[in-house]
Each structure stands twice: as C-alpha cells, then as structure tokens.
Design an enzyme around this catalytic site. Structure first.
Site, mmCIF file in Angstrom:
data_model
loop_
_atom_site.group_PDB
_atom_site.id
_atom_site.type_symbol
_atom_site.label_atom_id
_atom_site.label_comp_id
_atom_site.label_asym_id
_atom_site.label_seq_id
_atom_site.Cartn_x
_atom_site.Cartn_y
_atom_site.Cartn_z
ATOM 1 N N HIS A 35 0.798 -1.224 0.000
ATOM 2 C CA HIS A 35 0.000 0.000 0.000
ATOM 3 C C HIS A 35 0.833 1.278 0.000
ATOM 4 C CE1 HIS A 35 -4.462 1.030 1.074
ATOM 5 N NE2 HIS A 35 -4.043 1.654 -0.012
ATOM 6 N N ASP A 63 -9.969 -0.427 4.007
ATOM 7 C CA ASP A 63 -8.765 -1.012 4.597
ATOM 8 C C ASP A 63 -9.018 -1.370 6.057
ATOM 9 O OD1 ASP A 63 -6.054 -1.542 5.351
ATOM 10 O OD2 ASP A 63 -5.312 0.031 4.047
ATOM 11 N N HIS A 86 -6.659 -1.048 8.116
ATOM 12 C CA HIS A 86 -5.733 -0.158 8.808
ATOM 13 C C HIS A 86 -5.936 1.289 8.363
ATOM 14 C CE1 HIS A 86 -3.884 -4.193 8.303
ATOM 15 N NE2 HIS A 86 -3.544 -4.030 9.566
ATOM 16 N N ASP A 124 -3.344 3.476 8.071
ATOM 17 C CA ASP A 124 -2.179 3.832 7.253
ATOM 18 C C ASP A 124 -1.811 5.306 7.395
ATOM 19 O OD1 ASP A 124 -1.977 1.235 6.423
ATOM 20 O OD2 ASP A 124 -2.931 1.548 4.484
ATOM 21 N N HIS A 128 4.407 1.139 4.046
ATOM 22 C CA HIS A 128 3.043 0.804 3.630
ATOM 23 C C HIS A 128 2.021 1.156 4.710
ATOM 24 C CE1 HIS A 128 2.314 -3.588 5.276
ATOM 25 N NE2 HIS A 128 2.895 -2.832 6.175
ATOM 26 N N ASP A 188 -7.456 -1.974 -0.096
ATOM 27 C CA ASP A 188 -6.505 -2.957 0.412
ATOM 28 C C ASP A 188 -7.278 -4.242 0.652
ATOM 29 O OD1 ASP A 188 -4.826 -4.521 2.114
ATOM 30 O OD2 ASP A 188 -3.816 -2.720 2.830
ATOM 31 N N ASP A 197 -6.782 -6.524 2.566
ATOM 32 C CA ASP A 197 -6.933 -6.921 3.966
ATOM 33 C C ASP A 197 -8.108 -6.219 4.643
ATOM 34 O OD1 ASP A 197 -6.129 -4.411 5.106
ATOM 35 O OD2 ASP A 197 -4.052 -5.030 5.285
ATOM 36 N N GLU A 203 -2.016 -5.107 -2.020
ATOM 37 C CA GLU A 203 -1.650 -6.063 -0.960
ATOM 38 C C GLU A 203 -2.051 -7.505 -1.254
ATOM 39 O OE1 GLU A 203 0.347 -5.510 1.498
ATOM 40 O OE2 GLU A 203 0.375 -3.328 1.817
#
Length: 302
Positions: A100, A123, A125, A127, A140, A229, A231, A274
């Site tokens: 990312h 996402d 997260h 980030d 990332h 992302d 994830d 990702e």
C-alpha cells in the site's frame, strides 16, 4: 453505463514492508483475468505494464526510522508520473499492487489534476503512521499521512507538491487495527472513519450512502479515488494478504460496496493492493480482487 478507457498500471512493490511476495500481486491479478473481466463489460483496456522497482536490502535507516526510503520514493515518483499521464489522456487509472505504499504515488498523480480530491480508503488499517509513530518503519503503513503532508519530505513531496488530499476529504471504511498515534491523528484532523463497529451497526448500504453524501455535499470534492486494500476484507475470503486482521468486511458486503459506488458514478480512479500470492490459496485473493473490480466497473447479475 458509460464505457471507460481503463489503463491498468502494475506496481510490483514489496519494499514498503518486510514480507516478500506482494511484488507478485499485479501478475496474480492479471492471471485471474482482470483484463478479460473488464473488457466483457464493454470497456476498453490498455495494459500499461509495470512500474520498474529498484532493489533494496530491507534495512531500516536509523536516522529516519524508515525502511527502504529511496526505492519507495523512486517508485512512487515514477508511478505518479504514469498515473498523471494516463489520467490526462482521459483514461481511468486502475493501479494494481504491490504493497500500500504505492498509494503515495497514485494519489500524487491523480490529485495534481484536481482541486479537491476525495479518497475512499477501504482497509483494515488507517495507514496514517509517520516515522515518529510507526512501530515497524514500514512505509506501507504511512501513505495516507504522507498524502496529507505528514512525514518525511521525500514521501510528502512526490511530484513536487504537498498535500495531495485534505484530511476532511478522506473516508476510511473497514478499520479495525489502528495504532495509538493514528488514533490521535484521526481525532485531531477530524477524519471520517467507518470502523467495523459502524459497519455492524449501520450496514454497508447505509455506510456507503453516508460516505457518498459526505464526500459530495456542498461540492466538497471534484473527484473520488478508491484505494482498496484486500486486507479490508475478512481473511476467510482473502487469505493472501500480509497483515490479515480477523473480523473484517464480508465478500458479499464488499460487492455491495462496489456496486453502490458504481451506481453513484463518483469513482474516477482506483487501486487494488496487498495481494500476496505466496500467502494465498489457489489465487483466491486475486480472484476476489478481480471480482470486486468487475462490480466497481458495472458488472451485474442480471
């Protein structure tokens, strides 16, 4: 449905973190049939190939607390230039990652053409770490912070300007793993976050409707970029990611989100990142990415 000229840009980057394999993500997504899926919808596709990525030793610089700063900077500069080029030509940039950290370059290339770019960050997260708050030094985990002007100047100044996006023009969907420094920054900057708590309470349709209204109210934004992302989705559906977090968005909810974004007609560029084939099971995660790209670009059951 409007037919698009879609430019696919691969970014085989795995230097924004320390787990190898995500550099094969663009190839895995292509192998899963992304070009054929988009063309079947009537869009025109040009595969622009891959951004060239340099070599790095994976070490963290003791002065900056950043891993592989130079190679990430060089790659995101090159990506920013390519994204700007295809967008200027009137094409829809579709960037395939790669980790990312590449979003630093994608946002640099897109935002240069807009006064008020909006960003949907799908996402697990946030980030939004910097070298001061990051527990790992992995870039990332820093692209959003860098894109609104926080962090090392080599990351914030890609394409020669900063910031790329205003914090109030960012919407995060699916967050469930947020570091303490990121939590403070979210509150301080007033960033709109729909965590899994909000998703569970409101439902995906209400979250997307609210996010669209927020980004478009009073002409807040003049374009919207989707940064997805894999994830963000629960790892039972996307096992091939480097930082899986249980309790995520379901496969069907993600399709609904993409369908609603397509119907709203607000997404002007996108990236899917990702995908790590080494950690995957029979390319399942890349297959999910391709299916979601299909929904984002107008694929319907009937």
């Amino acid at each position: 449905m409007n037919k698009l000229n879609v430019s696919i840009i691969g970014v085989p980057m795995d230097h924004g973190q320390n787990r190898r394999g995500v550099d094969m993500g663009p190839s895995a997504i292509r192998y899963a049939g992304v070009v054929e899926r988009i063309e079947a919808l009537g869009h025109t596709v040009t595969d622009e190939g891959d951004i060239q990525i340099g070599h790095a030793d994976g070490s963290i610089d003791t002065e900056t607390n950043l891993r592989n700063l130079k190679v990430v900077t060089d790659a995101t500069e090159a990506l920013g230039a390519k994204v700007f080029e295809v967008a200027e030509a009137g094409n829809f940039p579709l960037v395939l990652g790669g980790d990312h950290s590449i979003a630093i370059g994608t946002l640099a290339g897109i935002s240069e053409r807009h006064e008020n770019l909006g960003v949907i960050w799908y996402d697990a997260h946030a980030d939004m770490n910097t070298s001061d708050t990051s527990p790992s030094g992995n870039i990332h985990g820093m692209p959003l912070a860098a894109s609104f002007g926080l962090g090392h100047e080599q990351l914030t100044n890609i394409r020669g300007y900063s910031p790329k996006v205003k914090p109030e023009n960012i919407v995060i969907i699916g967050a469930r793993s947020v570091d303490p420094g990121e939590r403070e920054l979210i509150k301080e900057r007033g960033i709109r976050v729909y965590s899994m708590h909000e998703l569970d309470k409101m439902g995906m349709d209400a979250v997307i409707d609210d996010a669209i209204h927020y980004l478009k109210e009073e002409r807040r934004t003049d374009a919207v970029h989707l940064s997805l992302d894999l994830d963000g989705i629960d790892p039972m559906y996307t096992p091939g990611v480097g930082t899986p977090v249980p309790g995520g968005i379901t496969y069907r909810e993600s399709h609904l989100a993409m369908e609603l974004l397509h119907d709203a007609g607000i997404i002007t560029s996108a990236e899917f990142v990702e995908v790590n084939p080494i950690l995957d099971e029979k390319n399942r995660t890349a297959d999910v990415a391709v299916a979601l790209i299909g929904s984002l670009l107008g694929e319907k059951l009937l």
